[in-house]
Scaffold this motif. Sequence first.
Motif, PDB file in Angstrom:
ATOM      1  N   ALA A   1      40.578  50.423 -27.604  1.00  8.71           N
ATOM      2  CA  ALA A   1      39.593  49.339 -27.645  1.00  8.71           C
ATOM      3  C   ALA A   1      40.196  47.995 -27.270  1.00  8.71           C
ATOM      4  CB  ALA A   1      38.977  49.257 -29.043  1.00  8.71           C
ATOM      5  N   ASP A   2      41.484  47.821 -27.514  1.00  3.17           N
ATOM      6  CA  ASP A   2      42.152  46.554 -27.197  1.00  3.17           C
ATOM      7  C   ASP A   2      43.628  46.846 -26.926  1.00  3.17           C
ATOM      8  OD1 ASP A   2      42.725  43.889 -26.839  1.00  3.17           O
ATOM      9  OD2 ASP A   2      42.803  43.433 -28.992  1.00  3.17           O
ATOM     10  N   PRO A   3      43.939  47.398 -25.751  1.00  2.00           N
ATOM     11  CA  PRO A   3      45.308  47.864 -25.490  1.00  2.00           C
ATOM     12  C   PRO A   3      46.326  46.723 -25.471  1.00  2.00           C
ATOM     13  CG  PRO A   3      43.747  48.765 -23.886  1.00  2.00           C
ATOM     14  CD  PRO A   3      43.041  47.675 -24.622  1.00  2.00           C
ATOM     15  N   PRO A   4      47.372  46.820 -26.285  1.00  2.00           N
ATOM     16  CA  PRO A   4      48.446  45.832 -26.193  1.00  2.00           C
ATOM     17  C   PRO A   4      49.302  46.095 -24.963  1.00  2.00           C
ATOM     18  CG  PRO A   4      48.981  47.494 -27.834  1.00  2.00           C
ATOM     19  CD  PRO A   4      47.598  47.793 -27.358  1.00  2.00           C
ATOM     20  N   ALA A   5      50.080  45.113 -24.572  1.00  2.27           N
ATOM     21  CA  ALA A   5      50.962  45.254 -23.407  1.00  2.27           C
ATOM     22  C   ALA A   5      52.277  45.899 -23.861  1.00  2.27           C
ATOM     23  CB  ALA A   5      51.211  43.902 -22.770  1.00  2.27           C
TER      24      ALA A   5
ATOM     25  N   ARG B   1      56.920  46.748 -27.805  1.00  4.09           N
ATOM     26  CA  ARG B   1      56.642  45.559 -26.978  1.00  4.09           C
ATOM     27  C   ARG B   1      57.564  44.442 -27.416  1.00  4.09           C
ATOM     28  NH1 ARG B   1      50.797  44.006 -29.773  1.00  4.09           N
ATOM     29  NH2 ARG B   1      51.109  45.322 -31.598  1.00  4.09           N
ATOM     30  N   GLY B   2      58.462  44.093 -26.541  1.00  4.80           N
ATOM     31  CA  GLY B   2      59.429  43.052 -26.871  1.00  4.80           C
ATOM     32  C   GLY B   2      60.318  43.494 -28.020  1.00  4.80           C
ATOM     33  N   ASP B   3      60.355  42.657 -29.063  1.00  2.00           N
ATOM     34  CA  ASP B   3      61.229  42.955 -30.195  1.00  2.00           C
ATOM     35  C   ASP B   3      60.470  43.498 -31.397  1.00  2.00           C
ATOM     36  OD1 ASP B   3      59.883  40.694 -30.916  1.00  2.00           O
ATOM     37  OD2 ASP B   3      61.650  39.509 -31.451  1.00  2.00           O
ATOM     38  N   ARG B   4      59.333  44.168 -31.151  1.00  2.34           N
ATOM     39  CA  ARG B   4      58.616  44.824 -32.234  1.00  2.34           C
ATOM     40  C   ARG B   4      58.062  46.165 -31.757  1.00  2.34           C
ATOM     41  NH1 ARG B   4      54.474  42.431 -35.425  1.00  2.34           N
ATOM     42  NH2 ARG B   4      53.942  44.573 -35.961  1.00  2.34           N
ATOM     43  N   ALA B   5      57.772  47.029 -32.720  1.00  5.34           N
ATOM     44  CA  ALA B   5      57.190  48.347 -32.431  1.00  5.34           C
ATOM     45  C   ALA B   5      56.099  48.628 -33.452  1.00  5.34           C
ATOM     46  CB  ALA B   5      58.266  49.426 -32.489  1.00  5.34           C
ATOM     47  N   ASP B   6      55.095  49.386 -33.029  1.00  4.33           N
ATOM     48  CA  ASP B   6      53.973  49.702 -33.907  1.00  4.33           C
ATOM     49  C   ASP B   6      53.475  51.111 -33.625  1.00  4.33           C
ATOM     50  OD1 ASP B   6      53.115  46.925 -35.173  1.00  4.33           O
ATOM     51  OD2 ASP B   6      53.508  46.555 -33.045  1.00  4.33           O
TER      52      ASP B   6
ATOM     53  N   TYR C   1      51.312  57.603 -21.651  1.00  3.52           N
ATOM     54  CA  TYR C   1      52.758  57.465 -21.472  1.00  3.52           C
ATOM     55  C   TYR C   1      53.041  56.238 -20.630  1.00  3.52           C
ATOM     56  CZ  TYR C   1      57.655  58.565 -20.739  1.00  3.52           C
ATOM     57  OH  TYR C   1      59.030  58.514 -20.726  1.00  3.52           O
ATOM     58  N   ILE C   2      53.808  55.312 -21.206  1.00  7.92           N
ATOM     59  CA  ILE C   2      54.239  54.099 -20.520  1.00  7.92           C
ATOM     60  C   ILE C   2      55.749  54.011 -20.644  1.00  7.92           C
ATOM     61  CG2 ILE C   2      54.136  51.578 -20.460  1.00  7.92           C
ATOM     62  CD1 ILE C   2      51.349  51.779 -21.764  1.00  7.92           C
ATOM     63  N   GLN C   3      56.426  53.851 -19.523  1.00  6.52           N
ATOM     64  CA  GLN C   3      57.878  53.712 -19.525  1.00  6.52           C
ATOM     65  C   GLN C   3      58.248  52.476 -18.720  1.00  6.52           C
ATOM     66  OE1 GLN C   3      60.215  57.277 -18.677  1.00  6.52           O
ATOM     67  NE2 GLN C   3      61.866  56.046 -17.808  1.00  6.52           N
ATOM     68  N   ASP C   4      58.988  51.572 -19.334  1.00  2.69           N
ATOM     69  CA  ASP C   4      59.403  50.323 -18.678  1.00  2.69           C
ATOM     70  C   ASP C   4      58.203  49.575 -18.096  1.00  2.69           C
ATOM     71  OD1 ASP C   4      62.025  50.998 -19.328  1.00  2.69           O
ATOM     72  OD2 ASP C   4      62.327  52.058 -17.432  1.00  2.69           O
ATOM     73  N   GLY C   5      57.113  49.563 -18.860  1.00  2.00           N
ATOM     74  CA  GLY C   5      55.924  48.823 -18.475  1.00  2.00           C
ATOM     75  C   GLY C   5      55.016  49.503 -17.468  1.00  2.00           C
ATOM     76  N   VAL C   6      55.397  50.689 -17.005  1.00  2.00           N
ATOM     77  CA  VAL C   6      54.603  51.419 -16.003  1.00  2.00           C
ATOM     78  C   VAL C   6      53.896  52.593 -16.662  1.00  2.00           C
ATOM     79  CG1 VAL C   6      54.662  52.698 -13.837  1.00  2.00           C
ATOM     80  CG2 VAL C   6      56.205  50.746 -14.181  1.00  2.00           C
ATOM     81  N   GLN C   7      52.566  52.608 -16.575  1.00  2.00           N
ATOM     82  CA  GLN C   7      51.776  53.690 -17.167  1.00  2.00           C
ATOM     83  C   GLN C   7      51.618  54.827 -16.173  1.00  2.00           C
ATOM     84  OE1 GLN C   7      48.109  52.686 -19.329  1.00  2.00           O
ATOM     85  NE2 GLN C   7      47.093  54.401 -18.295  1.00  2.00           N
TER      86      GLN C   7
END
Length: 237
Positions: free
Chosen positions: A130-134, A116-121, A86-92
């Motif tokens: 393995a490679d966490p996005p911000a 993240r920014g103007d996209r969602a996945d 769970y990450i909210q406003d950049g804070v995990q």
Amino acid sequence: MIRLSALILMLATGAAAACEAVRHRDRAFTVCTADLASQSIELELLGDDGAPLGSFVALDRAVDAPIAFAMNAGMYHADRRPVGLYIQDGVQSKSIVTREGPGNFGLLPNGVFCVRGDRADVIESRTFAADPPACDQATQSGPMLVIDGALHPRFLPESPSAKVRNGVGATPDGRTVHFVISDQLVTFHEMATLYRDVLGVRNALFLDGSVSRLFHPASGRSDGGRQMGPIVVVTGR
């Protein structure tokens, strides 16, 4: 209710109302679409008092911007803490869980919804780890409904397990996000094929079942019931 042909045209042209009624395989769903070119997707959990918001009434009081729609946003414990990442406003505040376990959450592969920014996945959890996005916002749930265009291998067309369910999936470019809630009891297979065959989503994630609910102010819909944990809210930018 909207015809599937009209929904496909709506998706192709980019013209989408916030929430539309859809029938798929003789089951009723509501599809709520967020356009990240003009809207923001955020997660909410705690109020100013540090206690979980728990309801759409509390959410509406806490969010300043006009709400297009909101839904419950992932599985949670009895105290309404998130089960997984769970990450909210950049804070995990909760770490990712990649081990197999009991219940729907542990029915691997599960996944993470990441904004993240103007996209969602929607990203499979072990790939994410393995490679966490911000991520600015992220919630983990499971199982995955669609993985790289394929249905979850454990979903059976003839499954007797039918519940009210909701999920999330993003278009391949990450700019359009489809939140789906069933308006009657449905199977995982029925919900997953809606994402794959009608919405054209290659990766989609189950958020929860039985406790699933929708807040859509424009139609006056505000589902009540059991207190929620994480909530996803879509507002104008």
